[in-house]
Design an enzyme around this catalytic site. Structure first.
Site, PDB file in Angstrom:
ATOM      1  N   LYS A 282       6.545 -73.948   5.228  1.00 54.62           N
ATOM      2  CA  LYS A 282       7.889 -73.886   4.647  1.00 54.62           C
ATOM      3  C   LYS A 282       8.953 -74.387   5.623  1.00 54.62           C
ATOM      4  O   LYS A 282       9.883 -75.088   5.239  1.00 54.62           O
ATOM      5  CB  LYS A 282       8.199 -72.457   4.201  1.00 54.62           C
ATOM      6  CG  LYS A 282       7.460 -72.027   2.943  1.00 54.62           C
ATOM      7  CD  LYS A 282       7.874 -70.635   2.526  1.00 54.62           C
ATOM      8  CE  LYS A 282       7.317 -70.273   1.161  1.00 54.62           C
ATOM      9  NZ  LYS A 282       5.866 -70.308   1.083  1.00 54.62           N
TER      10      LYS A 282
ATOM     11  N   ARG B 182       0.348 -79.717  -6.305  1.00 57.42           N
ATOM     12  CA  ARG B 182      -0.750 -79.608  -7.273  1.00 57.42           C
ATOM     13  C   ARG B 182      -0.145 -79.517  -8.661  1.00 57.42           C
ATOM     14  O   ARG B 182       1.078 -79.504  -8.826  1.00 57.42           O
ATOM     15  CB  ARG B 182      -1.575 -78.349  -7.001  1.00 57.42           C
ATOM     16  CG  ARG B 182      -0.711 -77.084  -6.946  1.00 57.42           C
ATOM     17  CD  ARG B 182      -1.520 -75.829  -6.845  1.00 57.42           C
ATOM     18  NE  ARG B 182      -0.722 -74.673  -6.485  1.00 57.42           N
ATOM     19  CZ  ARG B 182       0.046 -73.976  -7.312  1.00 57.42           C
ATOM     20  NH1 ARG B 182       0.147 -74.350  -8.574  1.00 57.42           N
ATOM     21  NH2 ARG B 182       0.732 -72.923  -6.908  1.00 57.42           N
TER      22      ARG B 182
ATOM     23  N   HIS C 117       7.855 -61.615  -7.413  1.00 63.56           N
ATOM     24  CA  HIS C 117       7.790 -63.056  -7.115  1.00 63.56           C
ATOM     25  C   HIS C 117       6.655 -63.767  -7.846  1.00 63.56           C
ATOM     26  O   HIS C 117       6.313 -64.893  -7.496  1.00 63.56           O
ATOM     27  CB  HIS C 117       7.679 -63.291  -5.598  1.00 63.56           C
ATOM     28  CG  HIS C 117       8.749 -62.599  -4.805  1.00 63.56           C
ATOM     29  ND1 HIS C 117      10.068 -63.015  -4.802  1.00 63.56           N
ATOM     30  CD2 HIS C 117       8.703 -61.503  -4.005  1.00 63.56           C
ATOM     31  CE1 HIS C 117      10.779 -62.216  -4.020  1.00 63.56           C
ATOM     32  NE2 HIS C 117       9.989 -61.289  -3.535  1.00 63.56           N
TER      33      HIS C 117
ATOM     34  N   GLU D  26      16.820 -66.889   5.640  1.00 60.64           N
ATOM     35  CA  GLU D  26      17.685 -67.610   4.714  1.00 60.64           C
ATOM     36  C   GLU D  26      18.697 -66.664   4.074  1.00 60.64           C
ATOM     37  O   GLU D  26      18.471 -65.455   3.986  1.00 60.64           O
ATOM     38  CB  GLU D  26      16.854 -68.236   3.579  1.00 60.64           C
ATOM     39  CG  GLU D  26      15.962 -69.370   4.013  1.00 60.64           C
ATOM     40  CD  GLU D  26      15.191 -69.953   2.851  1.00 60.64           C
ATOM     41  OE1 GLU D  26      14.674 -71.065   3.025  1.00 60.64           O
ATOM     42  OE2 GLU D  26      15.106 -69.318   1.781  1.00 60.64           O
TER      43      GLU D  26
END
Length: 664
Positions: A116, A292, A235, A200
């Protein structure tokens, strides 16, 4: 074009890939574990090869073995599906080294987007919008806390190598930062072998919007519009739809252009998804890229009329993209619901078992459309009689609907869910119905916290069982008992010489007992529940389907009996009632040498005796939980506990022997 491909996956995605390959005249090779020997994906492929035991690490994750099978069967390419090896750069490299085409992006692109923090550094260079935060290599706790203080709380700590909601912590204030950081790093190292985290800004009511991109090996790249995947739990996506409600043409183009820039920055080829976190004000930020085909790709297919697996195969073969950006058109609205074997009322715990009864809405096996007709599509990797095992994801199917607009799509989804019937394990269908009908979702007031914020609506308190449900259950019970005979003493139709038979039936629903008094009346029955009386007549029965008259109305439903459980499907909902049979298991131990069995599926919550213990008649032996109630299994006579067959926490099926008991 390829003449034969190997599908390195299982379940619905393996069946989905096989469907397109069959339509294109391409032969398919399935791989399967011992647990999947009779699975649907094995049956729908042209060839199938056993690759190992049930555990994924001993079968579906064995890249070298899968490549060897591909070479031995003459496959020219490998389609990885999603999950398992689909985003494994090493596997992609190994395919190329073996002379096989990996139907996915280059290994370099997988590597670039696998981290990430590294991905966000690349996106920053490509001028893709990023959430304010720190994505660097400095992992000193004091330094990271300083960065969080600078960004301003709340902040989100996220494992750099993470995914699936693991290794994530929301921090509301500076004083909580270091404890949350330590916890996040522990989970990250345990889950991914890497404890690097990024910090973040946490958006309080964000939407999760992703863009489907496609690139070929000739330098072309397009975006196939967006999907809104905001409705999530922990999530994990629950509902997906396309296009995103409230999306303007300008914002769509801006997000699409940003997604294409992200794909080009890593030299992408094939199908990919660029995920963005979006503010309610329309601003959006890059989150990650999935290298993908996504689980939710069908909604994109439904609004574009395209087959994305066909595009994958053509691009992997070296062909140019079938369409350019200006040729792509968006039609109507599509919604996807993931139907899982899980129990939402118990924290969405997975449910394992056999699909003893499976009835679905009428659907096409596979279809993409831009027509004006409502379309229902089901992508599934299981059939009636198949088992949902503890080894893999408990998905039963993906239910997808398409309609000319969102309101019609919502109505179609509600109708389709009402027609879905599953017996043998728990499912999330009733929960999905409440979610679709909830005010925030139906009005498109979407954000990733929708489920958590509306717990009272989505998980209502149990309601008293309706008389129509009790009547259908009673009708099914009586029908199963009803036999006719010329011998009046052998007849079970309730005939009496000088009076009418009256019985008391007891059912348990959601842990609450409901009593129904039944008075036999010349082919009909007078039912009493509490102070309410209703005359019931069985009008029609066809296997599990019943039609009854109840007082002044007609009631229709499906009732499937599973031991002492009655699964009732009526008026679009499922109810499960347990029949408290007063004669069940009476004298069982003397008749079968001490066999004590589970009256219904449940879980062992307590063992009250030990192996070899001598007990008296009536002594409690163990406690099992079923239908939200605890059931104590008692000794049928004086005797010896020879063997305990289950441990606390074990799930048991109906009629399973619980312990071996020797009567004195």
């Amino acid at each position: 074009m390829f003449t034969k491909i190997l599908i390195a996956n299982r379940g619905e995605i393996a069946c989905r890939v096989a469907a397109t390959a069959r339509r294109m005249g391409i032969k398919t090779v399935a791989v399967y574990s011992e647990a999947d020997a009779k699975a649907k994906h094995v049956a729908v492929c042209d060839e199938a090869v056993l690759i190992g035991p049930a555990a994924a690490k001993e079968s579906y994750l064995l890249g070298d073995k899968i490549i060897a099978v591909a070479l031995a069967t003459g496959a020219q390419a490998i389609h990885p599906g999603y999950g398992f090896l689909s985003e494994n750069a090493g596997f992609a490299q190994a395919c190329a080294a073996a002379g096989l085409v990996f139907i996915g992006p280059p290994a370099t692109a997988i590597q670039a987007m696998g981290s990430k923090s590294a991905a966000k550094a690349l996106m920053e260079k490509a001028e893709v919008p990023l959430v304010p935060g720190y994505h660097g290599d400095n992992q000193d706790a004091d330094f990271l806390q300083q960065q969080a203080d600078k960004i301003a709380y709340p902040v989100l700590l996220k494992a750099s190598a993470g995914g699936g909601g693991k290794g994530m912590r929301i921090v509301e204030r500076s004083t909580d930062f270091k404890a949350a950081l330590a916890s996040c790093k522990r989970e990250a190292i345990n889950s991914f072998g890497d404890d690097k985290v990024l910090v973040e800004k946490y958006l309080t009511r964000p939407r999760h919007i992703e863009i489907q991109v496609f690139a070929d090996s000739h330098g072309a790249c397009v975006y196939l519009f967006e999907r809104d995947c905001s409705v999530q739990r922990r999530h994990q996506k629950v509902l997906e739809e396309a296009p995103a409600p409230g999306m303007t043409a300008e914002r769509r183009k801006a997000m699409g252009d940003a997604a294409v820039a992200a794909a080009k920055a890593v030299g992408y080829v094939g199908a990919g998804t660029v995920e963005f976190i979006a503010n309610q004000d329309g601003s959006f930020y890059f989150m990650e890229m999935n290298t993908r085909l996504q689980v939710e790709h069908p909604v994109t297919e439904m609004i574009t009329g395209l087959d994305l697996v066909e595009w994958q195969l053509r691009v992997a073969f070296g062909e140019a993209l079938p369409l350019q950006q200006e040729q792509l058109q968006l039609h109507g609205h599509a919604i996807e619901a993931r139907i899982y074997a899980e129990n939402p009322e118990k924290g969405f715990l997975p449910s394992i078992g056999t699909l003893r009864h499976l009835r679905t809405p009428l659907a096409r096996e596979f279809a993409v459309s831009a027509s004006k007709d409502v379309i229902v599509r089901i992508d599934s990797g299981v059939r009636e009689g198949d088992a949902i095992s503890p080894f893999y994801d408990p998905m039963i199917a993906k239910l997808i609907v398409w309609a000319p607009d969102r309101q019609q799509a919502l109505a179609s989804m509600v109708s389709a869910l009402a027609q879905y019937q599953i017996v043998g394990l728990s499912s999330n269908i009733n929960f999905l119905q409440r979610l679709i009908l909830s005010q925030p979702f139906s009005s498109a007031d979407l954000d990733t916290g929708l489920i958590e914020r509306h717990q009272d609506v989505l998980f209502p308190a149990p309601q008293p069982v309706a008389m129509s449900v009790l009547a259908l259950t009673t009708a099914a019970l009586l029908a199963s008992e009803n036999t006719t005979s010329t011998d009046p003493w052998a007849n079970t139709n309730g005939w009496r010489a000088n009076s009418n038979l009256q019985r008391q039936l007891t059912f348990v629903d959601e842990g609450k007992t409901s009593a129904v008094a039944v008075l036999y009346q010349n082919g009909s029955y007078m039912l009493q529940h509490g102070q309410h009386f209703s005359l019931m007549t069985l009008l029609k029965q066809s296997e599990h389907d019943f039609e009854i008259s109840l007082a002044d109305r007609t009631v229709r439903g499906t009732v499937v009996r599973e031991g002492e459980l009655f699964h009732v499907f009526t008026e679009g909902h499922q109810h499960t009632l347990a029949y408290a049979d007063p004669l069940a298991h009476a004298g069982e131990s003397e008749g079968d040498g001490g066999r004590l069995t589970a009256p219904m599926p449940g879980k062992i919550v307590a063992l009250l005796v030990t192996q070899g213990e001598q007990v008296k008649k009536g002594a409690p032996l163990l406690i099992m939980e079923a239908m939200k109630m605890e059931h104590t299994i008692a000794a049928p006579a004086d005797g010896l506990v020879e063997e305990l067959l289950y441990a606390v926490g074990d799930q048991v099926s109906e009629s399973a022997q619980l312990l071996a008991f020797k009567v004195d």
